[in-house]
Design a protein around this motif. Structure first.
Motif, PDB file in Angstrom:
ATOM      1  N   ASP A 199      45.594  -3.110  -8.127  1.00  0.00           N
ATOM      2  CA  ASP A 199      44.608  -4.103  -8.535  1.00  0.00           C
ATOM      3  C   ASP A 199      43.982  -4.763  -7.322  1.00  0.00           C
ATOM      4  O   ASP A 199      44.691  -5.148  -6.382  1.00  0.00           O
ATOM      5  CB  ASP A 199      45.259  -5.184  -9.404  1.00  0.00           C
ATOM      6  CG  ASP A 199      45.767  -4.636 -10.733  1.00  0.00           C
ATOM      7  OD1 ASP A 199      45.284  -3.574 -11.155  1.00  0.00           O
ATOM      8  OD2 ASP A 199      46.642  -5.280 -11.336  1.00  0.00           O
ATOM      9  N   TYR A 200      42.657  -4.916  -7.369  1.00  0.00           N
ATOM     10  CA  TYR A 200      41.903  -5.513  -6.266  1.00  0.00           C
ATOM     11  C   TYR A 200      40.935  -6.563  -6.786  1.00  0.00           C
ATOM     12  O   TYR A 200      40.359  -6.400  -7.865  1.00  0.00           O
ATOM     13  CB  TYR A 200      41.071  -4.447  -5.528  1.00  0.00           C
ATOM     14  CG  TYR A 200      41.883  -3.303  -5.007  1.00  0.00           C
ATOM     15  CD1 TYR A 200      42.633  -3.432  -3.836  1.00  0.00           C
ATOM     16  CD2 TYR A 200      41.905  -2.085  -5.674  1.00  0.00           C
ATOM     17  CE1 TYR A 200      43.388  -2.379  -3.361  1.00  0.00           C
ATOM     18  CE2 TYR A 200      42.656  -1.025  -5.191  1.00  0.00           C
ATOM     19  CZ  TYR A 200      43.393  -1.174  -4.044  1.00  0.00           C
ATOM     20  OH  TYR A 200      44.144  -0.127  -3.565  1.00  0.00           O
ATOM     21  N   VAL A 201      40.754  -7.608  -5.983  1.00  0.00           N
ATOM     22  CA  VAL A 201      39.630  -8.509  -6.183  1.00  0.00           C
ATOM     23  C   VAL A 201      38.524  -7.907  -5.333  1.00  0.00           C
ATOM     24  O   VAL A 201      38.709  -7.704  -4.132  1.00  0.00           O
ATOM     25  CB  VAL A 201      39.959  -9.949  -5.715  1.00  0.00           C
ATOM     26  CG1 VAL A 201      38.722 -10.830  -5.771  1.00  0.00           C
ATOM     27  CG2 VAL A 201      41.087 -10.536  -6.553  1.00  0.00           C
ATOM     28  N   THR A 202      37.394  -7.586  -5.953  1.00  0.00           N
ATOM     29  CA  THR A 202      36.324  -6.959  -5.191  1.00  0.00           C
ATOM     30  C   THR A 202      35.389  -8.019  -4.628  1.00  0.00           C
ATOM     31  O   THR A 202      35.122  -9.036  -5.261  1.00  0.00           O
ATOM     32  CB  THR A 202      35.522  -5.954  -6.043  1.00  0.00           C
ATOM     33  OG1 THR A 202      34.919  -6.635  -7.149  1.00  0.00           O
ATOM     34  CG2 THR A 202      36.411  -4.831  -6.530  1.00  0.00           C
ATOM     35  N   LEU A 214      40.288  -6.531  -1.966  1.00  0.00           N
ATOM     36  CA  LEU A 214      41.416  -7.300  -1.450  1.00  0.00           C
ATOM     37  C   LEU A 214      42.562  -7.144  -2.445  1.00  0.00           C
ATOM     38  O   LEU A 214      42.369  -7.373  -3.644  1.00  0.00           O
ATOM     39  CB  LEU A 214      41.045  -8.780  -1.324  1.00  0.00           C
ATOM     40  CG  LEU A 214      40.040  -9.124  -0.238  1.00  0.00           C
ATOM     41  CD1 LEU A 214      39.424 -10.490  -0.484  1.00  0.00           C
ATOM     42  CD2 LEU A 214      40.723  -9.083   1.117  1.00  0.00           C
ATOM     43  N   PRO A 215      43.748  -6.730  -1.984  1.00  0.00           N
ATOM     44  CA  PRO A 215      44.874  -6.602  -2.916  1.00  0.00           C
ATOM     45  C   PRO A 215      45.077  -7.921  -3.673  1.00  0.00           C
ATOM     46  O   PRO A 215      45.177  -8.988  -3.064  1.00  0.00           O
ATOM     47  CB  PRO A 215      46.056  -6.289  -1.996  1.00  0.00           C
ATOM     48  CG  PRO A 215      45.424  -5.674  -0.777  1.00  0.00           C
ATOM     49  CD  PRO A 215      44.115  -6.389  -0.614  1.00  0.00           C
ATOM     50  N   ILE A 216      45.114  -7.849  -4.982  1.00  0.00           N
ATOM     51  CA  ILE A 216      45.132  -9.046  -5.815  1.00  0.00           C
ATOM     52  C   ILE A 216      46.335  -9.943  -5.517  1.00  0.00           C
ATOM     53  O   ILE A 216      46.247 -11.163  -5.625  1.00  0.00           O
ATOM     54  CB  ILE A 216      45.056  -8.688  -7.316  1.00  0.00           C
ATOM     55  CG1 ILE A 216      44.622  -9.910  -8.126  1.00  0.00           C
ATOM     56  CG2 ILE A 216      46.365  -8.110  -7.801  1.00  0.00           C
ATOM     57  CD1 ILE A 216      44.174  -9.592  -9.520  1.00  0.00           C
ATOM     58  N   GLY A 234      40.419 -17.413  -1.076  1.00  0.00           N
ATOM     59  CA  GLY A 234      41.554 -18.084  -0.448  1.00  0.00           C
ATOM     60  C   GLY A 234      42.738 -17.148  -0.270  1.00  0.00           C
ATOM     61  O   GLY A 234      43.130 -16.438  -1.199  1.00  0.00           O
ATOM     62  N   ILE A 235      43.284 -17.151   0.947  1.00  0.00           N
ATOM     63  CA  ILE A 235      44.426 -16.310   1.318  1.00  0.00           C
ATOM     64  C   ILE A 235      45.455 -17.209   2.006  1.00  0.00           C
ATOM     65  O   ILE A 235      45.078 -18.062   2.797  1.00  0.00           O
ATOM     66  CB  ILE A 235      43.993 -15.208   2.323  1.00  0.00           C
ATOM     67  CG1 ILE A 235      42.843 -14.367   1.796  1.00  0.00           C
ATOM     68  CG2 ILE A 235      45.163 -14.370   2.781  1.00  0.00           C
ATOM     69  CD1 ILE A 235      43.204 -13.370   0.751  1.00  0.00           C
ATOM     70  N   GLU A 293      34.416  -8.354  -9.477  1.00  0.00           N
ATOM     71  CA  GLU A 293      35.404  -8.373 -10.545  1.00  0.00           C
ATOM     72  C   GLU A 293      36.781  -7.948 -10.021  1.00  0.00           C
ATOM     73  O   GLU A 293      36.905  -7.504  -8.892  1.00  0.00           O
ATOM     74  CB  GLU A 293      34.959  -7.408 -11.638  1.00  0.00           C
ATOM     75  CG  GLU A 293      34.837  -5.978 -11.149  1.00  0.00           C
ATOM     76  CD  GLU A 293      34.188  -5.056 -12.162  1.00  0.00           C
ATOM     77  OE1 GLU A 293      34.109  -5.417 -13.341  1.00  0.00           O
ATOM     78  OE2 GLU A 293      33.786  -3.967 -11.769  1.00  0.00           O
ATOM     79  N   VAL A 294      37.766  -8.097 -10.882  1.00  0.00           N
ATOM     80  CA  VAL A 294      39.075  -7.536 -10.581  1.00  0.00           C
ATOM     81  C   VAL A 294      39.013  -6.092 -11.042  1.00  0.00           C
ATOM     82  O   VAL A 294      38.571  -5.790 -12.147  1.00  0.00           O
ATOM     83  CB  VAL A 294      40.203  -8.300 -11.303  1.00  0.00           C
ATOM     84  CG1 VAL A 294      41.532  -7.585 -11.143  1.00  0.00           C
ATOM     85  CG2 VAL A 294      40.285  -9.722 -10.775  1.00  0.00           C
TER      86      VAL A 294
END
Length: 166
Positions: free
Chosen positions: A20-23, A33-35, A97-98, A114-115
């Motif tokens: 799963d990724y946040v695009t 980005l890895p969710i 945010g990370i 999207e995710v």
């Protein structure tokens, strides 16, 4: 009862076979980005510049009482920063945010999408022809129907070389 256990196990197995990724988008490039690394998505305002900081560091911001280091992904990926809109004193920037090692970071991107859930089997290593500025920040890729999703290595993004004090 054994039928339910079989369904639960197969459902869980399906999740293990996917990523799963946040695009996000930087320029025209779709990035993932890895969710599990994404804490939140927000609009960053009132960023305070940091004197003598590397060009990738936009500055600091206050997010719900926490000091956050804002990193421009365009600059981090070796691209020019997006021009600020004319007359923009308190520009709003899209941020992801990370958290890493107890520190908070905001990755400033052009757009959050999207995710996306993709099959683990479609993940490929970084191609040798990928732009060198991007290749060092990528973990791999997924070839989508109409474009390439570059999966970002969050640890590599956050390894910014600080200038040496004179």
């Amino acid at each position: 009862m054994s039928t339910q256990a079989t369904r639960d196990e197969s459902g869980a197995a399906g999740f293990e076979d996917s990523l799963d990724y946040v695009t996000v988008t930087v320029g025209e490039q779709l990035l993932g980005l890895p969710i599990g690394r994404v804490q939140d998505v927000f609009i960053a305002t009132r960023i305070t510049p940091v004197p003598l900081a590397p060009r990738e560091i936009v500055g600091l911001l206050n997010l719900r009482g926490r000091i956050v280091t804002a990193i421009c992904m365009r600059q981090r990926m070796g691209r020019s920063a997006a021009p600020a809109p004319e007359g923009c004193a308190d520009c709003e920037l899209v941020a992801v945010g990370i958290d890493q090692g107890g520190e908070a970071f905001a990755l400033i991107v052009d757009k959050v999408g999207e995710v996306m859930r993709l099959e683990r089997s479609t993940f490929e290593p970084v191609p040798i022809h990928l732009d060198s500025g991007w290749a060092g920040l990528a973990k791999g890729i997924h070839r989508l129907e109409d474009r390439l999703l570059v999966v970002l290595d969050v640890d590599a993004i956050l390894r910014i070389e600080l200038p040496v004090a004179a």
